[in-house]
Write an enzyme that holds these catalytic residues in place. Structure first.
Site, PDB file in Angstrom:
ATOM      1  CD  GLU A  33      13.318  -4.083  55.695  1.00 13.83           C
ATOM      2  OE1 GLU A  33      13.530  -3.064  55.991  1.00 13.83           O
ATOM      3  OE2 GLU A  33      12.136  -4.759  55.290  1.00 13.83           O
ATOM      4  CE  LYS A  51      20.816   8.289  41.980  1.00 16.24           C
ATOM      5  NZ  LYS A  51      19.461   8.417  42.299  1.00 16.24           N
ATOM      6  N   GLY A 115       6.281  -5.110  61.008  1.00 14.69           N
ATOM      7  CA  GLY A 115       5.935  -4.744  62.822  1.00 14.69           C
ATOM      8  C   GLY A 115       5.333  -4.146  63.386  1.00 14.69           C
ATOM      9  CB  THR A 267       1.888  11.931  40.546  1.00  8.86           C
ATOM     10  OG1 THR A 267       2.116  10.422  40.319  1.00  8.86           O
ATOM     11  CG2 THR A 267       2.721  12.011  38.878  1.00  8.86           C
ATOM     12  N   GLY A 268       5.000  11.564  42.508  1.00  8.69           N
ATOM     13  CA  GLY A 268       5.279  12.220  44.272  1.00  8.69           C
ATOM     14  C   GLY A 268       5.115  10.373  44.969  1.00  8.69           C
ATOM     15  CG  HIS A 441      44.222  25.047  36.997  1.00  7.72           C
ATOM     16  ND1 HIS A 441      43.202  25.603  37.035  1.00  7.72           N
ATOM     17  CD2 HIS A 441      45.310  24.703  36.411  1.00  7.72           C
ATOM     18  CE1 HIS A 441      43.020  25.062  35.583  1.00  7.72           C
ATOM     19  NE2 HIS A 441      44.736  25.500  35.339  1.00  7.72           N
TER      20      HIS A 441
HETATM   21  P1  NAI Z   1       8.365  15.269  43.011  1.00  6.47           P
HETATM   22  O1  NAI Z   1       7.103  15.268  43.831  1.00  6.47           O
HETATM   23  O2  NAI Z   1       9.584  15.766  43.107  1.00  6.47           O
HETATM   24  O3  NAI Z   1       7.500  15.215  41.505  1.00  6.47           O
HETATM   25  C1  NAI Z   1       5.782  14.959  41.079  1.00  6.47           C
HETATM   26  C2  NAI Z   1       5.695  15.580  40.122  1.00  6.47           C
HETATM   27  O4  NAI Z   1       4.398  15.084  39.220  1.00  6.47           O
HETATM   28  C3  NAI Z   1       5.501  17.366  40.378  1.00  6.47           C
HETATM   29  O5  NAI Z   1       5.985  18.208  39.747  1.00  6.47           O
HETATM   30  C4  NAI Z   1       4.166  17.420  39.681  1.00  6.47           C
HETATM   31  O6  NAI Z   1       3.457  18.485  39.686  1.00  6.47           O
HETATM   32  C5  NAI Z   1       3.753  16.484  38.875  1.00  6.47           C
HETATM   33  N1  NAI Z   1       2.268  15.830  38.809  1.00  6.47           N
HETATM   34  C6  NAI Z   1       1.627  15.807  39.713  1.00  6.47           C
HETATM   35  N2  NAI Z   1       0.513  15.254  39.320  1.00  6.47           N
HETATM   36  C7  NAI Z   1       0.297  14.725  37.951  1.00  6.47           C
HETATM   37  C8  NAI Z   1      -0.545  14.590  36.888  1.00  6.47           C
HETATM   38  N3  NAI Z   1      -1.764  14.380  37.213  1.00  6.47           N
HETATM   39  N4  NAI Z   1      -0.282  14.744  36.040  1.00  6.47           N
HETATM   40  C9  NAI Z   1       0.821  15.609  35.243  1.00  6.47           C
HETATM   41  N5  NAI Z   1       1.646  15.604  36.233  1.00  6.47           N
HETATM   42  C10 NAI Z   1       1.340  15.845  37.592  1.00  6.47           C
HETATM   43  O7  NAI Z   1       7.589  13.546  42.681  1.00  6.47           O
HETATM   44  P2  NAI Z   1       8.572  12.081  42.200  1.00  6.47           P
HETATM   45  O8  NAI Z   1       9.325  12.343  41.001  1.00  6.47           O
HETATM   46  O9  NAI Z   1       7.805  10.632  42.461  1.00  6.47           O
HETATM   47  O10 NAI Z   1       9.536  11.440  43.519  1.00  6.47           O
HETATM   48  C11 NAI Z   1       9.281  11.394  44.861  1.00  6.47           C
HETATM   49  C12 NAI Z   1      10.346  11.711  45.996  1.00  6.47           C
HETATM   50  O11 NAI Z   1      11.163  10.676  45.857  1.00  6.47           O
HETATM   51  C13 NAI Z   1      10.170  13.416  46.236  1.00  6.47           C
HETATM   52  O12 NAI Z   1      10.439  13.806  47.275  1.00  6.47           O
HETATM   53  C14 NAI Z   1      11.473  13.072  45.500  1.00  6.47           C
HETATM   54  O13 NAI Z   1      12.728  14.280  46.261  1.00  6.47           O
HETATM   55  C15 NAI Z   1      12.386  12.040  45.537  1.00  6.47           C
HETATM   56  N6  NAI Z   1      13.574  11.286  45.615  1.00  6.47           N
HETATM   57  C16 NAI Z   1      14.499  11.665  45.397  1.00  6.47           C
HETATM   58  C17 NAI Z   1      16.213  11.730  44.840  1.00  6.47           C
HETATM   59  C18 NAI Z   1      16.941  12.753  44.371  1.00  6.47           C
HETATM   60  O14 NAI Z   1      17.463  12.577  46.026  1.00  6.47           O
HETATM   61  N7  NAI Z   1      17.531  12.400  44.123  1.00  6.47           N
HETATM   62  C19 NAI Z   1      15.744  10.059  43.780  1.00  6.47           C
HETATM   63  C20 NAI Z   1      14.402   9.646  43.856  1.00  6.47           C
HETATM   64  C21 NAI Z   1      13.176   9.943  44.511  1.00  6.47           C
END
Ligand code: NAI
Length: 462
Positions: A33, A51, A115, A267-268, A441
């Site tokens: 790590e 959270k 690593g 944005t991902g 209930h």
């Molecule tokens: P995401 O992939 O869920 O959403 C990104 C959004 O940005 C999409 O709707 C896309 O269309 C939009 N986007 C991309 N480029 C853009 C642009 N130039 N202009 C405007 N909109 C644009 O990604 P996010 O929210 O960053 O999350 C990343 C990952 O982390 C996901 O896989 C998510 O599942 C995970 N995550 C899960 C959580 C949970 O399970 N509660 C909490 C936080 C993250």
């Protein structure tokens, strides 16, 4: 020098859970790590701290909005942001220390540092090389960059910086209406920021059951979050103490601007593989940069495996954990297995959104005859008593066999309720099986039973 059975690179939910399972099965295990604390993104700068802020901001919101409706008088509730951040840090600390304790208890060695894979069975950290039978890459993911938006984690932030802002911004612009954008958008909206979310697509939360996504957007809109859909963010610039975000509306290609104090880029995420020496070790990645693995989670190099966000599939902590457990069991000669069809997704907003299995759109595409049984929380006594009647539970079944194919919930405790549908689906249950199961209930879970009844002769309370 110790010869390990397994060396795992990364101690996020994938890596640390895999390490514990390996140790339980008698494998001599070490984890590498690079961070100062264990737990990876999820515990340090992801799921857990967000959270904590979601919980605190929700209570603050309740105290301003619902308390008086329940006869509780609280004079001018106020936020002490510094205290709220230290409450969050304390929760993170407790969790990361908890993993240290579990590692000690299970006799798992921690190798501090980053690593590097030297080849099969050889991992180096700084100047030392460690030998093992199997290497597991569990290095997770990092936020994707967006065009020429320069992230400084102060005014232009990713989810990491959004958890440590110096002050609550008056106006925050969020790029991306995915899970991160909406969870953190909710936090700041409840704490009093004016929140605008700019999303490229025509609807929020891509991939979510469409009816649920639309309902979700309406509810968040009522809470004060503003959405600009069908808009591509291209760049941002500083203007005094403000940030100007520039975007193009897809429908007419017009260029627009929005001013904010802080921009959150959500944005991902992309696989984090820097410094691993994938190229040198001959480990293949696909065009998204995800490490390629076979059905046993093995890379193209024998004895080198990968799990979690660094490989294909949903970037979710619990998917990584399940892969970690399955892989540990396979390495110990057992039959490890992950059911990728049944990985729940939860968005921890208020109300929560939770989903598992097929969406209506997927079933239509597959031309499968299905039934949708829906029940609104407005008909649920417990939800009424909690002043939390927004949303519904929806169960999708095979129209011919009544077998449950999917579940979509938006409402109170949706993230917990979804697991009843997950278990039912894991056992191949029909909606009638769920409907005939006695539900206490008054509980929110009665909405699940009513949705199951709605797949048959109809719910009782609607
Ligand atoms: P995401 O992939 O869920 O959403 C990104 C959004 O940005 C999409 O709707 C896309 O269309 C939009 N986007 C991309 N480029 C853009 C642009 N130039 N202009 C405007 N909109 C644009 O990604 P996010 O929210 O960053 O999350 C990343 C990952 O982390 C996901 O896989 C998510 O599942 C995970 N995550 C899960 C959580 C949970 O399970 N509660 C909490 C936080 C993250």
């Amino acid at each position: 020098m110790v010869n390990y059975d397994v060396i795992i690179i990364g101690t996020g939910p994938g890596g640390y859970v895999c390490a514990i399972r390996c140790a339980q099965l008698g494998l001599k295990t070490a984890c590498v790590e690079g961070r100062n604390t264990l737990g990876g993104t999820c515990l340090n700068v992801g799921c857990i701290p967000s959270k904590a802020l979601l919980h605190a901001s929700e209570l603050f919101h309740e105290s301003n909005h619902n308390f008086k409706n329940m006869g509780i008088e609280v004079k001018n509730p106020a936020i002490n942001w510094k205290e709220m951040l230290s409450y969050k840090d304390n929760i993170v600390n407790q969790n990361t220390k908890g993993i240290e304790f579990l590692f000690k208890k299970n006799k798992i060695d921690i190798i501090k540092g980053w690593g590097k894979i030297q080849g099969p069975g050889k991992v180096s950290v700084d100047s030392k090389t460690y030998d093992c039978k199997s290497i597991i890459i569990a290095t997770g993911s990092e936020p994707s960059a967006l065009g020429d938006l320069k992230v400084d984690e102060k005014k232009v932030v990713t989810s990491t910086g959004a958890l440590t802002l110096g002050e609550i911004p008056e106006e925050i612009a969020i790029v991306g209406a995915g899970v991160i954008g909406l969870e953190l958008g909710s936090v700041y909206s409840r704490l009093g920021s004016k929140v605008t979310v700019i999303e490229y697509l025509d609807e929020i939360t891509p991939g979510l059951d469409l009816e649920t996504a639309k309902t979700f957007r309406r509810i968040l809109g009522k809470q004060g979050i503003k959405f600009i859909l069908g808009a591509a963010v291209q760049s941002a610039k500083k203007s005094g103490s403000k940030q100007i975000i520039e975007y193009q509306l897809i429908k007419d290609k017009s260029n627009e601007k929005l001013e904010a104090d802080v921009i959150l880029v959500a944005t991902g995420r992309k696989p984090f593989t820097e410094g691993l020496n994938l190229n040198g070790a001959g480990i293949e990645v696909n065009h998204y940069g995800q490490i390629k693995t076979d059905e046993n989670l093995q890379t193209n190099v024998e004895g080198v495996y990968a799990i979690g966000d660094v490989i294909a599939g949903p970037m979710l902590a619990h998917k990584a954990e399940d892969e970690g457990i399955a892989l540990a069991e396979m390495l110990a000669g057992q039959a490890g297995h992950v059911n990728y069809d049944l990985i729940p997704g939860v968005i921890y907003t208020s109300p929560e959104v939770a989903t598992v299995g097929k969406t209506e759109e997927e079933l239509k595409k597959e031309q499968l005859a299905y039934k949708a049984g829906k029940f609104s929380f407005i008909g649920n006594g417990r939800a009424k008593a909690s002043l939390a009647t927004d949303g519904y539970a929806k169960i999708l079944t095979d129209a011919n066999t009544d077998r449950i194919l999917g579940g979509h919930i938006i409402g109170p405790s949706a993230g917990d309720l979804i697991h009843e549908i997950c278990v039912a689906m894991e056992f191949g249950a029909s909606a009638e099986d769920v409907a005939r199961t006695c539900h206490a209930h008054p509980t929110f879970s009665e909405a699940i039973r009513e949705a199951a009844l709605a797949c048959g002769d109809g719910p009782i309370h609607a």
